[in-house]
Design a protein around this motif. Structure first.
Motif, PDB file in Angstrom:
ATOM      1  N   SER A 113      23.116  17.130  -3.301  1.00 52.15           N
ATOM      2  CA  SER A 113      22.719  18.015  -4.387  1.00 52.15           C
ATOM      3  C   SER A 113      23.185  19.428  -4.086  1.00 52.15           C
ATOM      4  N   CYS A 114      23.648  20.086  -5.130  1.00 52.98           N
ATOM      5  CA  CYS A 114      24.069  21.487  -5.028  1.00 52.98           C
ATOM      6  C   CYS A 114      23.372  22.261  -6.140  1.00 52.98           C
ATOM      7  N   HIS A 115      22.409  23.110  -5.742  1.00 53.45           N
ATOM      8  CA  HIS A 115      21.630  23.879  -6.725  1.00 53.45           C
ATOM      9  C   HIS A 115      20.987  22.956  -7.768  1.00 53.45           C
ATOM     10  N   GLY A 116      20.483  21.815  -7.305  1.00 53.17           N
ATOM     11  CA  GLY A 116      19.801  20.897  -8.195  1.00 53.17           C
ATOM     12  C   GLY A 116      20.696  19.947  -8.943  1.00 53.17           C
ATOM     13  N   ASN A 117      22.034  20.049  -8.775  1.00 47.84           N
ATOM     14  CA  ASN A 117      22.973  19.166  -9.460  1.00 47.84           C
ATOM     15  C   ASN A 117      23.410  18.063  -8.484  1.00 47.84           C
ATOM     16  N   PRO A 118      23.065  16.799  -8.753  1.00 47.71           N
ATOM     17  CA  PRO A 118      23.412  15.719  -7.821  1.00 47.71           C
ATOM     18  C   PRO A 118      24.880  15.316  -7.955  1.00 47.71           C
ATOM     19  N   TYR A 119      25.519  14.929  -6.858  1.00 49.94           N
ATOM     20  CA  TYR A 119      26.876  14.396  -6.885  1.00 49.94           C
ATOM     21  C   TYR A 119      27.003  13.360  -5.774  1.00 49.94           C
ATOM     22  N   ALA A 120      27.931  12.428  -6.012  1.00 49.12           N
ATOM     23  CA  ALA A 120      28.106  11.319  -5.082  1.00 49.12           C
ATOM     24  C   ALA A 120      29.226  11.618  -4.107  1.00 49.12           C
ATOM     25  N   VAL A 121      29.074  11.150  -2.890  1.00 45.67           N
ATOM     26  CA  VAL A 121      30.097  11.300  -1.854  1.00 45.67           C
ATOM     27  C   VAL A 121      30.449   9.903  -1.356  1.00 45.67           C
ATOM     28  N   VAL A 122      31.773   9.551  -1.489  1.00 43.73           N
ATOM     29  CA  VAL A 122      32.244   8.253  -1.021  1.00 43.73           C
ATOM     30  C   VAL A 122      33.446   8.462  -0.109  1.00 43.73           C
ATOM     31  N   LYS A 123      33.820   7.416   0.636  1.00 43.05           N
ATOM     32  CA  LYS A 123      34.990   7.478   1.507  1.00 43.05           C
ATOM     33  C   LYS A 123      36.268   7.234   0.702  1.00 43.05           C
ATOM     34  N   LEU A 124      37.338   7.984   1.043  1.00 43.09           N
ATOM     35  CA  LEU A 124      38.626   7.803   0.364  1.00 43.09           C
ATOM     36  C   LEU A 124      39.187   6.406   0.610  1.00 43.09           C
ATOM     37  N   SER A 125      38.965   5.850   1.789  1.00 40.28           N
ATOM     38  CA  SER A 125      39.475   4.503   2.083  1.00 40.28           C
ATOM     39  C   SER A 125      38.808   3.466   1.191  1.00 40.28           C
ATOM     40  N   ASP A 126      37.499   3.653   0.924  1.00 35.38           N
ATOM     41  CA  ASP A 126      36.812   2.721   0.022  1.00 35.38           C
ATOM     42  C   ASP A 126      37.362   2.831  -1.394  1.00 35.38           C
ATOM     43  N   MET A 127      37.678   4.046  -1.839  1.00 36.57           N
ATOM     44  CA  MET A 127      38.219   4.240  -3.182  1.00 36.57           C
ATOM     45  C   MET A 127      39.625   3.650  -3.287  1.00 36.57           C
ATOM     46  N   ALA A 128      40.436   3.777  -2.225  1.00 35.70           N
ATOM     47  CA  ALA A 128      41.785   3.206  -2.242  1.00 35.70           C
ATOM     48  C   ALA A 128      41.731   1.685  -2.317  1.00 35.70           C
ATOM     49  N   ALA A 129      40.825   1.099  -1.561  1.00 38.61           N
ATOM     50  CA  ALA A 129      40.682  -0.363  -1.606  1.00 38.61           C
ATOM     51  C   ALA A 129      40.230  -0.822  -2.982  1.00 38.61           C
ATOM     52  N   LEU A 130      39.316  -0.068  -3.607  1.00 39.13           N
ATOM     53  CA  LEU A 130      38.858  -0.399  -4.957  1.00 39.13           C
ATOM     54  C   LEU A 130      40.009  -0.314  -5.960  1.00 39.13           C
ATOM     55  N   LYS A 131      40.851   0.703  -5.816  1.00 39.93           N
ATOM     56  CA  LYS A 131      41.993   0.851  -6.725  1.00 39.93           C
ATOM     57  C   LYS A 131      42.943  -0.340  -6.609  1.00 39.93           C
ATOM     58  N   ARG A 132      43.176  -0.792  -5.380  1.00 37.43           N
ATOM     59  CA  ARG A 132      44.073  -1.934  -5.194  1.00 37.43           C
ATOM     60  C   ARG A 132      43.489  -3.196  -5.829  1.00 37.43           C
TER      61      ARG A 132
END
Length: 296
Positions: free
Chosen positions: A16-35
């Protein structure tokens, strides 16, 4: 949606940044998902084509696309090779044309040269000449084919003060003619090893460059001639005006007019005399000035 519904699920940390939530994921996980997504889309496309064309039609379509790609790649490769050969021929032809400013010797066939003259006229080193085959090895003074000696000098590229042979022999027209003939002969030999259309393209390219160079020089000469004519007109106008002014001044002085030259006025002032103009002004003045009494 693809991230949150991924299987297996992608580990995610929420911050969270100033009450605004955001997600943090690994780039390797995102690359595998894209493939995985791209592979699924490809499989879906394949299944769609098989349903439309059948298995045999689908395989034929793949074979046709592969053949088309290979043909396009081969055409591009052939064009690059052809362009490279044309460029190489153009470079050789332009070098021959550059050396032909004094003309071209008729032939080098049958012309010979001694070792001494090869060193003196073509600047070959003794060890270089020794690698050549003499025409008469049995004689005390060996003779060598002039074309071989020129070729040796040409292939060395750099001579005295980093000058190629073409620049070093530039002050000698006869040698330049022989060098131009050697370059044209080399160009002809290389033309025999390629297709006629490549030779024609090389000729057309070199001719276009020469025509452009001639046009540029012609335009420069025409502009220089125009500038020269303009300067000549200015000079003629100046001479005409100066001559007229001198004649007018001479006529005025000889006719007793009122015009007095600076030289005459200065002489009159120095000698205490008066000029014609000064006399006329004194006579026309109704109240002449009284002369000052001279004092001892």
């Amino acid at each position: 949606h693809q991230v949150t519904s991924a299987d297996p699920p992608i580990p995610c940390q929420w911050r969270s940044c100033h009450g605004n939530p955001y997600a943090v994921v690994k780039l390797s996980d995102m690359a595998a998902l894209k493939r995985r997504i791209e592979a699924k889309a490809k499989e879906d496309k394949k299944a769609e084509l098989i349903a439309e064309l059948g298995q045999e039609g689908y395989e034929k379509k793949l074979a046709d696309e592969k053949a088309e790609k290979e043909a396009a790649a081969a055409a591009i490769k052939a064009k690059h090779e052809k362009d490279a050969k044309v460029k190489e021929l153009v470079v050789k032809l332009e070098a021959a044309m550059a050396a032909a400013s004094n003309g071209v010797a008729d032939t080098l066939e049958g012309l010979t040269i001694s070792k001494t003259n090869a060193k003196k006229e073509w600047y070959c080193q003794p060890h270089e000449i020794d690698r050549l085959s003499p025409l008469d090895p049995g004689k005390k003074t060996s003779k060598y084919a002039l074309s071989d000696v020129i070729g040796m000098a040409h292939r060395r590229n750099v001579h005295w003060k980093d000058q190629p042979i073409g620049k070093r022999i530039a002050p000698y027209p006869e040698r330049m003619k022989q060098y131009a003939r050697f370059l044209f002969d080399e160009f002809g030999l290389q033309c025999q090893a390629v297709d006629d259309d490549i030779v024609q393209l090389a000729h057309d390219t070199a001719r276009d460059k020469l025509e452009q160079a001639v046009k540029a020089k012609t335009d420069a000469v025409a502009k220089a001639q125009t500038d020269l004519d303009a300067e000549q007109n200015r000079l003629d106008a100046f001479n005409d005006m100066a001559g007229g002014m001198l004649k007018k001044a001479a006529a005025t002085e000889g006719g007793g007019g009122k015009a007095v030259s600076k030289k005459a006025a200065a002489a009159a002032a120095k000698g205490g005399g008066t000029t014609n103009t000064q006399k006329e002004n004194t006579e026309n003045d109704p109240k002449p000035r009284a002369k000052k009494a001279r004092t001892g």
